[in-house]
Design a protein around this motif. Structure first.
Motif, PDB file in Angstrom:
ATOM      1  N   HIS A  80      45.095  59.320   1.459  1.00 45.57           N
ATOM      2  CA  HIS A  80      45.442  59.320   2.880  1.00 45.57           C
ATOM      3  C   HIS A  80      44.335  59.967   3.706  1.00 45.57           C
ATOM      4  N   ILE A  81      44.416  59.784   5.029  1.00 42.21           N
ATOM      5  CA  ILE A  81      43.557  60.548   5.939  1.00 42.21           C
ATOM      6  C   ILE A  81      44.474  61.399   6.810  1.00 42.21           C
ATOM      7  N   SER A  82      43.922  62.485   7.324  1.00 41.56           N
ATOM      8  CA  SER A  82      44.678  63.312   8.255  1.00 41.56           C
ATOM      9  C   SER A  82      44.219  62.925   9.654  1.00 41.56           C
ATOM     10  N   LEU A  83      45.104  62.252  10.377  1.00 40.57           N
ATOM     11  CA  LEU A  83      44.757  61.711  11.689  1.00 40.57           C
ATOM     12  C   LEU A  83      45.041  62.782  12.738  1.00 40.57           C
ATOM     13  N   GLU A  84      44.028  63.077  13.548  1.00 39.29           N
ATOM     14  CA  GLU A  84      44.177  64.148  14.536  1.00 39.29           C
ATOM     15  C   GLU A  84      44.529  63.549  15.887  1.00 39.29           C
ATOM     16  N   THR A  85      45.372  64.261  16.616  1.00 35.84           N
ATOM     17  CA  THR A  85      45.762  63.744  17.923  1.00 35.84           C
ATOM     18  C   THR A  85      46.113  64.915  18.832  1.00 35.84           C
ATOM     19  N   LYS A  86      46.094  64.661  20.138  1.00 33.62           N
ATOM     20  CA  LYS A  86      46.481  65.705  21.081  1.00 33.62           C
ATOM     21  C   LYS A  86      47.673  65.186  21.862  1.00 33.62           C
ATOM     22  N   ILE A  87      48.753  65.951  21.840  1.00 31.41           N
ATOM     23  CA  ILE A  87      49.944  65.544  22.584  1.00 31.41           C
ATOM     24  C   ILE A  87      50.208  66.642  23.603  1.00 31.41           C
ATOM     25  N   GLY A  88      50.070  66.312  24.883  1.00 29.91           N
ATOM     26  CA  GLY A  88      50.096  67.363  25.904  1.00 29.91           C
ATOM     27  C   GLY A  88      48.919  68.289  25.638  1.00 29.91           C
ATOM     28  N   ALA A  89      49.210  69.600  25.569  1.00 29.85           N
ATOM     29  CA  ALA A  89      48.111  70.547  25.348  1.00 29.85           C
ATOM     30  C   ALA A  89      47.931  70.860  23.870  1.00 29.85           C
ATOM     31  N   THR A  90      48.746  70.249  23.002  1.00 30.92           N
ATOM     32  CA  THR A  90      48.749  70.657  21.592  1.00 30.92           C
ATOM     33  C   THR A  90      47.967  69.691  20.711  1.00 30.92           C
ATOM     34  N   ALA A  91      46.969  70.235  20.020  1.00 32.43           N
ATOM     35  CA  ALA A  91      46.230  69.422  19.040  1.00 32.43           C
ATOM     36  C   ALA A  91      46.953  69.536  17.708  1.00 32.43           C
ATOM     37  N   THR A  92      47.233  68.400  17.099  1.00 27.19           N
ATOM     38  CA  THR A  92      47.933  68.418  15.812  1.00 27.19           C
ATOM     39  C   THR A  92      47.406  67.276  14.946  1.00 27.19           C
ATOM     40  N   SER A  93      47.949  67.144  13.753  1.00 31.78           N
ATOM     41  CA  SER A  93      47.487  66.087  12.844  1.00 31.78           C
ATOM     42  C   SER A  93      48.670  65.647  11.990  1.00 31.78           C
ATOM     43  N   ARG A  94      48.555  64.472  11.410  1.00 32.58           N
ATOM     44  CA  ARG A  94      49.546  64.025  10.424  1.00 32.58           C
ATOM     45  C   ARG A  94      48.803  63.224   9.360  1.00 32.58           C
ATOM     46  N   PRO A  95      49.246  63.337   8.102  1.00 30.08           N
ATOM     47  CA  PRO A  95      48.643  62.500   7.058  1.00 30.08           C
ATOM     48  C   PRO A  95      49.205  61.079   7.108  1.00 30.08           C
ATOM     49  N   PHE A  96      48.345  60.088   7.006  1.00 27.58           N
ATOM     50  CA  PHE A  96      48.781  58.692   6.892  1.00 27.58           C
ATOM     51  C   PHE A  96      47.970  58.044   5.777  1.00 27.58           C
ATOM     52  N   THR A  97      48.673  57.345   4.903  1.00 23.56           N
ATOM     53  CA  THR A  97      48.018  56.694   3.772  1.00 23.56           C
ATOM     54  C   THR A  97      47.209  55.502   4.246  1.00 23.56           C
ATOM     55  N   ILE A  98      46.076  55.270   3.624  1.00 30.48           N
ATOM     56  CA  ILE A  98      45.261  54.095   3.955  1.00 30.48           C
ATOM     57  C   ILE A  98      45.912  52.898   3.252  1.00 30.48           C
ATOM     58  N   SER A  99      46.342  51.912   4.044  1.00 31.56           N
ATOM     59  CA  SER A  99      47.033  50.774   3.424  1.00 31.56           C
ATOM     60  C   SER A  99      46.080  49.626   3.107  1.00 31.56           C
ATOM     61  N   SER A 100      44.848  49.685   3.632  1.00 31.38           N
ATOM     62  CA  SER A 100      43.885  48.609   3.337  1.00 31.38           C
ATOM     63  C   SER A 100      43.242  48.841   1.977  1.00 31.38           C
ATOM     64  N   SER A 101      42.447  47.864   1.547  1.00 33.64           N
ATOM     65  CA  SER A 101      41.845  47.944   0.211  1.00 33.64           C
ATOM     66  C   SER A 101      40.572  48.788   0.231  1.00 33.64           C
ATOM     67  N   PRO A 102      40.344  49.565  -0.832  1.00 37.42           N
ATOM     68  CA  PRO A 102      39.090  50.322  -0.941  1.00 37.42           C
ATOM     69  C   PRO A 102      37.883  49.388  -1.062  1.00 37.42           C
ATOM     70  N   ALA A 103      38.144  48.103  -1.289  1.00 38.19           N
ATOM     71  CA  ALA A 103      37.023  47.163  -1.408  1.00 38.19           C
ATOM     72  C   ALA A 103      36.413  46.863  -0.036  1.00 38.19           C
ATOM     73  N   ASP A 104      37.147  47.163   1.036  1.00 34.35           N
ATOM     74  CA  ASP A 104      36.631  46.862   2.368  1.00 34.35           C
ATOM     75  C   ASP A 104      36.464  48.154   3.154  1.00 34.35           C
ATOM     76  N   LEU A 105      35.241  48.644   3.216  1.00 34.62           N
ATOM     77  CA  LEU A 105      35.015  49.925   3.893  1.00 34.62           C
ATOM     78  C   LEU A 105      34.529  49.735   5.326  1.00 34.62           C
ATOM     79  N   GLY A 106      34.738  48.535   5.859  1.00 38.15           N
ATOM     80  CA  GLY A 106      34.461  48.311   7.283  1.00 38.15           C
ATOM     81  C   GLY A 106      35.561  48.891   8.149  1.00 38.15           C
ATOM     82  N   HIS A 107      36.742  49.079   7.575  1.00 36.71           N
ATOM     83  CA  HIS A 107      37.853  49.674   8.329  1.00 36.71           C
ATOM     84  C   HIS A 107      38.814  50.365   7.375  1.00 36.71           C
TER      85      HIS A 107
END
Ligand SMILES: Cc1cc2nc3c(=O)[nH]c(=O)nc-3n(C[C@H](O)[C@H](O)[C@H](O)COP(=O)(O)OP(=O)(O)OC[C@H]3O[C@@H](n4cnc5c(N)ncnc54)[C@H](O)[C@@H]3O)c2cc1C
Ligand code: FES
Length: 382
Positions: A80-107
Motif C-alpha cells: 500500500h501507499i500512505s496517501l496524504e491529504t489536508k482536510i480543513g486545517a488538519t493534515a492526515t494520511s490513510r493507507p490505500f493498497t495499490i490495486s494496479s499491477s506492479p508490471a506497470d509503473l507508469g501509474h
C-alpha cells in the motif's frame, strides 16, 4: 544494457533488462547509490491524479502518476501507499493498497470505498478530481506474495475493497503470464457492491485464476453463493487447503472469522496472512481498557512541555497530534510498521493487544501513536 549471458537463464530476463534500461534513461546511475535510492525509493512521492473511475456506487479508483513524469518506485503486489491529504486545517494520511499491477509503473491505482462518517474516504470521493496534486509515501507493507515461502498455489479471501491487493496480484499473474494459481473468494454485501466485477470475470478465464463471489444480502433470484465468508463456505469453494497460502483482506470481522474458522479446520496459522486492520471502532471494548473509562472522557495531550489540548481518550495519539500539527509521519495506521512512533514522557497510554511496540521501544518509552490511546493526561516528546 550489457548483460552476462547467464542472466538469460532467469525468468523474465528481457523484462528486467528493459526496466534497467528505462531507469537509466530516467537518471538512475547504479554506481551512485545515493542517487539510485533517491530515484527508486523517494521519501515522498509528488503525484498527479490522472483519472477517477467510478467502480460502484460507493467506490472509486484514483489513478496516480508521478508529477515529474518519471516511473513510480517498484512495489510488490499487495503493498500500500500512505496517501496524504489536508482536510480543513488538519493534515492526515490513510493507507490505500495499490490495486494496479506492479508490471506497470507508469501509474498506481488506489481504489477507495466510502466509510460511513469517514473523513478521508468521503473527502477523496467527493472532492478529488483528475488534475489534482497529491502526496504519498512510497510503497509500504509486508502483505505481499513471497515466492520462496508462499509457493505458487494461493487462496485469497477478500471483503469489500479488501479485493484491491488480490486485484494487483491477479493482474500481475495474468499480465506477466506467471506460473502461479490464485483462487479469489470475494465476499460482498450485494452483487452491485462487487468492485472490478467485469474485469474479474475476464481475468478468471486465465487458467491460473479462479474467482468465486459470495453475497451476504442477495437480491431475490440471485443464483450464486450466498452467506458470510466463513470457513465452511470457503472450504466448500476451495476444497482442501493442504498447505496453500491463504491471504485475508477486508473488514476486521472477516479476519477474525477466517483465522478462527480456518485454523479450527486444521489449516496452520503460518499459512494464513492477514492484512493490517486499521483503526479500531471501539477501543473501549478491547481487553485491558481501563474499567469504567468512557471514550469521550477528555484528557490533556501536550507536546514538548507545551500547554496541550483536551482530547477524548478514545482518540489515538496520532489523530490528536495531527490536530495539533505535531504528528509524525504515518504508514499503516494499524500499529504494525512503526513509522508513527513517538516518545511518551508523562502519563499512560492504552495499547490494544497485538499492537505492542518493539521491546526496545517499550524500554525507552516509545509507542506507535496510531494505536496508542491517552487514558490519562499525556505529554509527548517534541
Ligand atoms: C494496510 C491498509 C490498506 C488499506 N487499503 C484500502 C483500500 O485499498 N481501499 C479502501 O477503501 N480502504 C483501505 N484501507 C482503509 C483506509 O485506510 C481508511 O481506513 C478508510 O478509507 C476509512 O478512512 P476514513 O478517513 O474515511 O475514516 P475515519 O474517519 O478514519 O474513520 C471513521 C470511522 O469509521 C471506522 N472505520 C475506519 N476504517 C474503516 C473501514 N475500512 N471500514 C469500516 N469502518 C472503518 C473507524 O473506526 C471510525 O469509527 C486500508 C487500510 C489499511 C490498514
Ligand atoms: S503508522 Fe504504522 S505503526 Fe503507526
Amino acid at each position: 544494457v550489457n548483460a552476462h549471458p547467464l542472466t538469460d537463464l532467469f525468468d523474465h530476463a528481457p523484462a528486467v533488462r528493459a526496466e534497467i534500461a528505462r531507469r537509466e534513461a530516467e537518471g538512475v546511475r547504479w554506481n551512485d547509490t545515493r542517487r539510485t535510492v533517491e530515484l527508486l525509493h523517494p521519501g515522498h512521492l509528488e503525484l498527479t491524479v490522472t483519472a477517477v473511475v467510478r467502480e460502484t456506487a460507493t467506490a472509486r479508483t484514483f489513478r496516480l502518476a508521478r508529477t515529474d513524469g518519471l516511473s513510480l518506485p517498484p512495489f510488490l503486489a499487495g503493498q500500500h501507499i500512505s496517501l496524504e491529504t489536508k482536510i480543513g486545517a488538519t493534515a492526515t494520511s490513510r493507507p490505500f493498497t495499490i490495486s494496479s499491477s506492479p508490471a506497470d509503473l507508469g501509474h498506481y491505482d488506489v481504489t477507495v470505498r466510502r466509510v460511513a462518517g469517514g473523513r478521508v474516504s468521503n473527502h477523496l470521493i467527493d472532492h478529488v478530481k483528475a488534475g489534482d496534486s497529491m502526496r504519498s509515501s512510497g510503497p509500504l507493507g509486508t502483505f505481499h506474495h513471497n515466492p520462496v515461502f508462499h509457493g505458487d498455489d494461493l487462496v485469497f479471501l477478500a471483503g469489500g475493497t479488501g479485493v484491491a491487493p488480490a486485484m494487483s496480484m491477479i493482474r500481475e499473474i495474468v499480465g506477466r503470464g506467471l506460473p502461479r494459481r490464485l483462487h479469489l473468494v470475494y465476499g460482498s454485501r450485494r452483487a452491485d457492491d462487487i468492485v472490478f466485477a467485469g474485469e474479474l470475470a475476464a481475468l478468471a478465464r486465465h487458467p491460473g485464476i479462479r474467482v468465486d463471489h459470495v453475497i451476504s444480502e442477495p437480491d431475490a433470484g440471485f443464483s450464486g453463493h450466498t452467506g458470510l465468508l466463513n470457513a465452511q463456505t470457503v472450504l466448500e469453494l476451495t476444497g482442501p487447503l493442504r498447505g496453500r497460502m491463504v491471504y485475508v483482506c477486508g473488514p476486521r470481522a472477516l479476519h477474525r472469522l477466517a483465522l478462527a474458522g480456518l485454523t479450527g479446520a486444521g489449516h496452520p496459522r503460518r499459512r494464513i496472512r492477514c492484512e493490517a486492520d486499521g483503526l479500531l471502532e471501539h477501543p473501549e471494548r478491547e481487553p485491558g481498557w481501563p474499567a469504567g473509562l468512557a471514550p469521550q472522557e477528555p484528557v490533556q495531550v501536550s507536546v514538548g512541555g507545551g500547554e496541550g489540548r483536551p482530547s477524548p481518550c478514545g482518540r489515538t495519539l496520532l489523530e490528536e497530534l495531527e490536530e495539533q500539527g505535531a504528528a509524525p509521519r504515518a504508514g499503516c495506521r494499524s500499529g504494525v510498521c512503526g513509522m508513527c512512533r513517538v516518545r511518551v514522557v508523562k502519563g499512560t497510554v492504552f495499547q490494544p493487544a497485538g499492537t505492542r511496540p518493539r521491546l526496545s521501544d517499550e524500554r525507552f518509552g516509545y509507542v506507535n501513536s496510531c494505536t496508542a490511546y491517552p487514558v490519562t493526561d499525556v505529554e509527548v516528546a517534541a
